[in-house]
Design a protein around this motif. Structure first.
Motif, short mmCIF file in Angstrom:
data_model
loop_
_atom_site.label_atom_id
_atom_site.label_comp_id
_atom_site.label_asym_id
_atom_site.label_seq_id
_atom_site.Cartn_x
_atom_site.Cartn_y
_atom_site.Cartn_z
N VAL A 1 0.84 -1.21 0.00
CA VAL A 1 0.00 0.00 0.00
C VAL A 1 0.87 1.25 0.00
CG1 VAL A 1 -1.64 1.33 1.40
CG2 VAL A 1 -2.01 -1.12 1.04
N VAL A 2 1.89 1.25 0.84
CA VAL A 2 2.79 2.40 0.91
C VAL A 2 3.54 2.56 -0.42
CG1 VAL A 2 4.86 3.30 2.07
CG2 VAL A 2 2.97 2.38 3.41
N ALA A 3 3.96 1.46 -1.03
CA ALA A 3 4.63 1.53 -2.33
C ALA A 3 3.74 2.19 -3.37
CB ALA A 3 5.02 0.12 -2.80
N ALA A 4 2.47 1.81 -3.39
CA ALA A 4 1.53 2.41 -4.34
C ALA A 4 1.38 3.90 -4.08
CB ALA A 4 0.18 1.70 -4.27
N ALA A 5 1.33 4.28 -2.82
CA ALA A 5 1.20 5.70 -2.48
C ALA A 5 2.44 6.48 -2.90
CB ALA A 5 0.94 5.86 -0.98
N VAL A 6 3.61 5.92 -2.70
CA VAL A 6 4.85 6.59 -3.10
C VAL A 6 4.93 6.69 -4.63
CG1 VAL A 6 7.39 6.36 -3.16
CG2 VAL A 6 6.14 5.94 -1.02
N ALA A 7 4.46 5.69 -5.32
CA ALA A 7 4.55 5.67 -6.78
C ALA A 7 3.67 6.72 -7.45
CB ALA A 7 4.17 4.28 -7.31
N HIS A 8 2.57 7.07 -6.82
CA HIS A 8 1.63 8.02 -7.43
C HIS A 8 1.97 9.44 -6.99
CE1 HIS A 8 -2.07 10.01 -8.57
NE2 HIS A 8 -2.31 8.97 -9.34
N PRO A 9 2.18 10.35 -7.93
CA PRO A 9 2.58 11.72 -7.57
C PRO A 9 1.62 12.42 -6.61
CG PRO A 9 2.88 11.37 -9.92
CD PRO A 9 2.17 10.15 -9.38
N ARG A 10 0.33 12.18 -6.73
CA ARG A 10 -0.64 12.89 -5.87
C ARG A 10 -0.58 12.43 -4.42
NH1 ARG A 10 -6.24 13.90 -8.74
NH2 ARG A 10 -6.14 15.73 -7.42
N SER A 11 -0.13 11.20 -4.18
CA SER A 11 -0.07 10.69 -2.81
C SER A 11 1.37 10.47 -2.34
CB SER A 11 -0.85 9.37 -2.70
OG SER A 11 -0.35 8.42 -3.63
#
Length: 118
Positions: free
Chosen positions: A49-59
């Motif tokens: 979940v954290v990886a996905a958040a880091v990968a997306h510029p908005r999050s």
């Protein structure tokens, strides 16, 4: 180090929690309630979940802060490994003890990614 690399590291370790959970089960601090496997799976899911958040510029900013928190939160597992491996071979002890200071640059990396997020 880049946000992409941080997301990649978190993705890789998150997947490993599910593909090869045994080594992670073995370092779950025994003081935690419940089964080590449950903690392994929850921490693996958190890394994804954290990886996905880091990968997306908005999050990215929030995700990188969460990554810093996650790196700090798993430090007790590294301590458990160092305690358990204190009588192991020199190579295994080097791995276990080497993981302890590794958390510091990981936290710093995540904080830098957070500061640099747009």
């Amino acid at each position: 180090m880049s946000a992409r690399a941080l997301a990649g590291l978190l993705t890789t370790t998150g997947i490993l929690h599910f593909v090869t959970p045994g080594p992670f089960d073995g370092i779950v601090p025994r003081a935690l309630p419940g089964s080590p496997r449950a903690w392994t799976l929850v921490s693996g899911a958190a890394e994804l979940v954290v990886a996905a958040a880091v990968a997306h510029p908005r999050s990215r900013r929030a995700g990188a802060l969460a990554a810093a928190g996650l790196f700090a939160a798993v430090f007790p597992a590294n301590v458990q490994m160092a305690v358990d491996w204190r009588d192991a071979s020199p190579g295994r002890r080097a791995i276990a003890y080497g993981r302890l200071p590794l958390q510091v640059p990981l936290v710093i990396w995540a904080l830098r990614v957070s500061r640099n997020a747009r």
